[in-house]
Enzyme design. Structure first.
Site, PDB file in Angstrom:
ATOM      1  N   HIS A  56      32.075  37.110  49.761  1.00  0.00           N
ATOM      2  CA  HIS A  56      33.319  37.862  49.999  1.00  0.00           C
ATOM      3  C   HIS A  56      33.676  38.686  48.779  1.00  0.00           C
ATOM      4  O   HIS A  56      34.007  38.145  47.719  1.00  0.00           O
ATOM      5  CB  HIS A  56      34.471  36.911  50.334  1.00  0.00           C
ATOM      6  CG  HIS A  56      35.705  37.608  50.802  1.00  0.00           C
ATOM      7  ND1 HIS A  56      35.772  38.274  52.006  1.00  0.00           N
ATOM      8  CD2 HIS A  56      36.932  37.777  50.237  1.00  0.00           C
ATOM      9  CE1 HIS A  56      36.979  38.791  52.175  1.00  0.00           C
ATOM     10  NE2 HIS A  56      37.696  38.512  51.093  1.00  0.00           N
ATOM     11  N   TYR A 121      37.294  47.724  53.574  1.00  0.00           N
ATOM     12  CA  TYR A 121      38.372  48.270  54.411  1.00  0.00           C
ATOM     13  C   TYR A 121      38.947  49.587  53.923  1.00  0.00           C
ATOM     14  O   TYR A 121      39.904  50.100  54.507  1.00  0.00           O
ATOM     15  CB  TYR A 121      39.489  47.238  54.601  1.00  0.00           C
ATOM     16  CG  TYR A 121      40.151  46.709  53.353  1.00  0.00           C
ATOM     17  CD1 TYR A 121      41.157  47.404  52.722  1.00  0.00           C
ATOM     18  CD2 TYR A 121      39.789  45.469  52.840  1.00  0.00           C
ATOM     19  CE1 TYR A 121      41.788  46.902  51.595  1.00  0.00           C
ATOM     20  CE2 TYR A 121      40.408  44.950  51.714  1.00  0.00           C
ATOM     21  CZ  TYR A 121      41.409  45.660  51.097  1.00  0.00           C
ATOM     22  OH  TYR A 121      42.036  45.154  49.980  1.00  0.00           O
ATOM     23  N   HIS A 207      40.314  42.245  60.037  1.00  0.00           N
ATOM     24  CA  HIS A 207      40.856  41.910  58.715  1.00  0.00           C
ATOM     25  C   HIS A 207      41.549  40.556  58.687  1.00  0.00           C
ATOM     26  O   HIS A 207      41.301  39.722  57.805  1.00  0.00           O
ATOM     27  CB  HIS A 207      41.825  43.000  58.260  1.00  0.00           C
ATOM     28  CG  HIS A 207      42.456  42.723  56.934  1.00  0.00           C
ATOM     29  ND1 HIS A 207      43.608  41.966  56.808  1.00  0.00           N
ATOM     30  CD2 HIS A 207      42.107  43.090  55.678  1.00  0.00           C
ATOM     31  CE1 HIS A 207      43.940  41.880  55.526  1.00  0.00           C
ATOM     32  NE2 HIS A 207      43.049  42.560  54.825  1.00  0.00           N
ATOM     33  N   HIS A 232      39.967  37.142  57.180  1.00  0.00           N
ATOM     34  CA  HIS A 232      40.917  36.432  56.326  1.00  0.00           C
ATOM     35  C   HIS A 232      41.785  35.544  57.214  1.00  0.00           C
ATOM     36  O   HIS A 232      42.295  36.010  58.241  1.00  0.00           O
ATOM     37  CB  HIS A 232      41.860  37.406  55.621  1.00  0.00           C
ATOM     38  CG  HIS A 232      41.224  38.272  54.582  1.00  0.00           C
ATOM     39  ND1 HIS A 232      41.455  39.621  54.497  1.00  0.00           N
ATOM     40  CD2 HIS A 232      40.399  37.978  53.547  1.00  0.00           C
ATOM     41  CE1 HIS A 232      40.796  40.125  53.466  1.00  0.00           C
ATOM     42  NE2 HIS A 232      40.144  39.153  52.880  1.00  0.00           N
ATOM     43  N   GLU A 235      45.554  32.427  54.219  1.00  0.00           N
ATOM     44  CA  GLU A 235      45.434  32.601  52.777  1.00  0.00           C
ATOM     45  C   GLU A 235      46.743  32.280  52.063  1.00  0.00           C
ATOM     46  O   GLU A 235      46.730  31.718  50.965  1.00  0.00           O
ATOM     47  CB  GLU A 235      45.016  34.039  52.452  1.00  0.00           C
ATOM     48  CG  GLU A 235      44.826  34.306  50.971  1.00  0.00           C
ATOM     49  CD  GLU A 235      44.365  35.725  50.673  1.00  0.00           C
ATOM     50  OE1 GLU A 235      44.156  36.030  49.485  1.00  0.00           O
ATOM     51  OE2 GLU A 235      44.217  36.531  51.624  1.00  0.00           O
ATOM     52  N   HIS A 269      39.041  32.111  52.885  1.00  0.00           N
ATOM     53  CA  HIS A 269      40.129  31.382  52.232  1.00  0.00           C
ATOM     54  C   HIS A 269      40.460  30.104  52.999  1.00  0.00           C
ATOM     55  O   HIS A 269      40.217  29.019  52.492  1.00  0.00           O
ATOM     56  CB  HIS A 269      41.380  32.244  52.039  1.00  0.00           C
ATOM     57  CG  HIS A 269      41.138  33.486  51.255  1.00  0.00           C
ATOM     58  ND1 HIS A 269      40.643  33.458  49.965  1.00  0.00           N
ATOM     59  CD2 HIS A 269      41.301  34.806  51.558  1.00  0.00           C
ATOM     60  CE1 HIS A 269      40.522  34.684  49.520  1.00  0.00           C
ATOM     61  NE2 HIS A 269      40.898  35.530  50.458  1.00  0.00           N
ATOM     62  N   ASP A 320      35.742  37.968  45.792  1.00  0.00           N
ATOM     63  CA  ASP A 320      36.952  38.546  46.366  1.00  0.00           C
ATOM     64  C   ASP A 320      37.470  39.742  45.570  1.00  0.00           C
ATOM     65  O   ASP A 320      36.901  40.823  45.618  1.00  0.00           O
ATOM     66  CB  ASP A 320      38.005  37.457  46.504  1.00  0.00           C
ATOM     67  CG  ASP A 320      39.167  37.853  47.412  1.00  0.00           C
ATOM     68  OD1 ASP A 320      39.214  39.018  47.855  1.00  0.00           O
ATOM     69  OD2 ASP A 320      40.029  37.018  47.687  1.00  0.00           O
TER      70      ASP A 320
END
Length: 450
Positions: A56, A121, A207, A232, A235, A269, A320
């Site tokens: 990620h 993105y 997303h 995701h 998170e 996450h 990340d």
């Protein structure tokens, strides 16, 4: 690339092998022989490991590392960090994306990562319009991966709304958003831009549950059959409360009840989860994508790794936000967070070496999540890491003690050479093109947006 590499000790999927020779043909592992003497043609190394997947990454965020550490007037959290990130992307064009991604990918290789899952993105131009070539930003990422040598699993992101229940995007999200038709075009263009990269993969990435409606989520996961699906989820605590207000269910609970989550999926996450949700993740076969450095930097919380281990959840690691890129530190912080919570040592192991358990688990989970070839297997890409046996933390170590010492003491400073698809990209801990990559990054990060 053709070569023969001889290791005094090499970690293979089935365990440590002594005096192992890896024969590489056209960048792929042709054969691995054990208990064989070094021959004159062999390139000799002491300790070898398979390269680690980084499941990620948001490459562009490497350019804002360190820029969000000033306390504002309100309470600082992920949401205040996100506001700073929105401001940062206003200055990024494809040229800057290329320069920043090349820096991040170079640093990933230098620390032992050999493949990245790029959760991408940033699709639109500075005004929020699609580029004339829909995947122009993806082309920059693919170019950076090709130049640095890093393997790429590209995960174009669908970002269609700003909050649960179909809330419209806000102006600050104009560079991210697309509809289903635009996203389908983006996937087609992304597939084309990956064509020249060896063993590249294309996946899909809704997303988050706040960024797509249930109807769109059901549609988007069918666009690339069999491909990885990354999302995701859970998170932040506010995300959990917002999801409860919208649906009556927690994010992971809702996702597992309403989507066909299986081994293709990576739940990035999954920080705020219950025991029942962990059991359901394990039953689904999905991978939990853990990013301990970023999760700590953002103050998101700690994934309940000890309970997840008890329930059999698979996991991998990612960098990340790329605030710091360090494979060993991701693993070390993952364990240290659990030690602080549970106030005991060696939390994440079923017995034996903690370092070996962390490394093996992250290798397996990352390989699954990125649809990567199996590590160090005949016919797979020759992606390897050698360690400096003269590093003070490695001297005198053997077997699993090497991994314990690497993760908990030596860190990235013990990484010597890194091969990607049979080519040596890192030697003496430095990428072969380090100076040129940093010089281009310095030029790009200091200029105004084009």
């Amino acid at each position: 690339m053709d070569a023969t590499l001889h290791f005094e000790s090499l970690l293979l999927p089935e365990g440590w092998a002594d005096n192992a020779r890896v024969t590489i043909r056209d960048g792929l592992v042709s054969a691995i022989d054990r208990d064989v003497p070094r021959e004159p043609r062999d390139e000799a190394h002491a300790i070898g490991l398979p390269g680690m997947p980084n499941l990620h990454s948001h490459a562009f965020q490497r350019g804002m590392a360190g820029l969000t550490e000033m306390r504002g007037q309100g309470e600082e959290s992920f949401w205040s960090w996100r506001a700073e990130m929105y401001r940062f992307v206003d200055a990024l064009d494809p040229e800057a994306m290329y320069a920043i991604a090349a820096l991040a990918y170079m640093e990933m290789l230098e620390t032992g990562f050999t493949r990245v899952g790029e959760f991408h993105y940033l699709h639109n131009d500075l005004h929020g319009r699609p580029y004339s070539r829909p995947a122009q930003m993806g082309e920059a990422l693919a170019g950076a991966a090709g130049e640095t040598g890093l393997a790429l699993t590209l995960l174009p992101v669908l970002y269609a709304q700003s909050g649960f229940g179909g809330q419209p995007p806000v102006p600050e999200q104009r560079r991210f958003v697309s509809d289903m038709d635009g996203y389908a075009r983006l996937l087609d263009a992304s597939r084309e831009c990956l064509a020249a990269l060896p063993d590249a993969r294309l996946g899909i990435a809704p997303h988050s549950l706040r960024a797509v409606t249930p109807e769109v989520l059901a549609e988007v996961v069918r666009l690339v059959p069999g491909a990885p699906v990354h999302i995701h989820v859970a998170e932040q605590e506010r995300e959990v409360s917002d999801c409860l207000a919208w649906s009556g269910a927690r994010p992971v609970e809702w996702l597992l009840a309403n989507a066909e989550v299986d081994e293709r999926w990576c739940l990035v996450h999954a920080t705020h989860v219950t025991g029942a949700e962990l059991a359901a993740i394990a039953a689904s076969g999905a991978v939990a994508g853990l990013c301990p450095i970023t999760e700590a930097n953002l103050g998101d919380g700690l994934f309940p790794a000890v309970e997840a281990l008890e329930k059999g959840v698979r996991f991998g690691i990612g960098s990340d936000s790329n605030v710091r890129i360090d494979m060993t530190e991701e693993l070390r912080l993952l364990e240290y967070g659990q030690r602080l919570v549970h106030r005991r040592r060696n939390c994440q192991t079923r017995g034996g070496s903690t370092g070996r358990f962390l490394f093996d688990s992250a290798l397996s989970g990352g390989t699954q999540a990125l649809a990567a070839p199996p590590p160090l297997a005949p016919g797979s890409s020759a992606d390897l890491v050698s360690l400096a046996a003269d590093h003070p933390a490695i001297i005198g170590r053997s077997g699993d003690r090497v991994l314990d010492s690497l993760i908990f003491s030596a860190g990235r400073g013990a990484v010597d050479c890194v091969w990607r698809r049979g080519r040596k990209w890192v030697e003496g801990g430095r990428h072969r093109d380090r100076d040129a990559i940093i010089a281009r990054y310095a030029r790009a990060i200091g200029r105004p947006a084009g």
